[in-house]
Write an enzyme that holds these catalytic residues in place. Structure first.
Site: not given
Length: 258
Positions: A147, A151, A180
């Site tokens: 991940y 990014k 988030v």
């Protein structure tokens, strides 16, 4: 009336972006693998919202979705590459197919979206691209390796295209939130989230996207937009600190609480 096309828009950050821009008077494209949920959101918003299906890893689906959207909206002003997936846990305990799928969605999805959208963005009276990067692109993250790497790639794509597409008057920006409060981080297996917590909402990220694309003058708008105080602190620290400080800081953040 300006328009915005959002991938992965049926829930989470994408849905928050759709709601905010709709309220601001934009025509909104809500595209997602979950077509039923996308259509439900479009119906809730009203006649200036359109829903459709999109697997961002499939370039042909991008071409079809964008052509349909522009035919409906008139032009494409803002593209938000929001769709993404996350697998967490020890690198070796995660199936290689999961690591590969992360790259297909998070990296190829952004490449596909930018490439397929460019002909429409070039024709628009006003054009912006916002890619969803992450604070995980500040320094490589333990237990989030693929991940984090995806990014970093989004960060590089944004930097390169923001320079390259200045000839077309198109800004390409990314937003870099920390964790988030969305379904993506539910049951996440990483020391970093346990140590830093989840303090941002989807609406916080949507607000940042709205702010960075609607500024009257974009000349001094930075390519990277960290979201929240913690992300801004980590982003600034990484630029000022020696590499060994960044490494040990991230080792400390990734430690597993006893």
């Amino acid at each position: 009336m300006h328009s915005i096309f959002i991938s992965g828009a049926a829930q989470g950050i994408g849905a928050a972006v759709a709601r905010l821009f709709y309220q601001a008077g934009y025509k909104v494209g809500i595209y997602d693998l979950n077509v039923a949920q996308a259509e439900q959101l479009a119906q809730q918003l009203g006649p200036n919202a359109q829903a459709g299906g999109l697997d961002v890893a499939d370039y042909a689906q991008w071409q079809t979705a964008l052509a349909r959207f522009v035919d409906w909206a008139g032009e494409l002003n803002i593209l938000v590459n929001n769709a993404g997936i996350l697998y967490s846990g020890a690198f070796e305990d995660t199936e290689i197919q999961a690591h590969q799928r992360t790259m297909q969605v998070n990296v190829n999805g952004v490449l596909n979206g930018c490439h397929a959208a460019l002909p429409y963005l070039k024709q628009a009276t006003f054009a912006r691209v916002v890619n969803l990067s992450s604070a995980s692109a500040i320094y490589g993250q333990a237990d989030l390796v693929s991940y984090s790497a995806s990014k970093f790639a989004v960060r590089g794509i944004s930097e390169g295209l923001d320079v390259e597409w200045q000839k077309y008057g198109i800004r390409v920006l990314d937003v870099m939130p920390l964790f988030v409060q969305t379904a993506m981080v539910k049951d996440m297996d990483a020391g970093t989230i346990q140590n830093m917590g989840v303090h941002l909402s989807a609406e916080d990220v949507a607000d940042e996207i709205f702010s960075c694309v609607t500024r009257k003058s974009s000349l001094f708008t930075a390519t990277h937009q960290p979201v929240g105080l913690k992300s801004k602190f980590l982003f600034t620290l990484s630029r000022l600190s020696p590499q060994w400080v960044n490494r040990y800081s991230n080792m400390w953040l990734a430690r597993r609480p006893d």
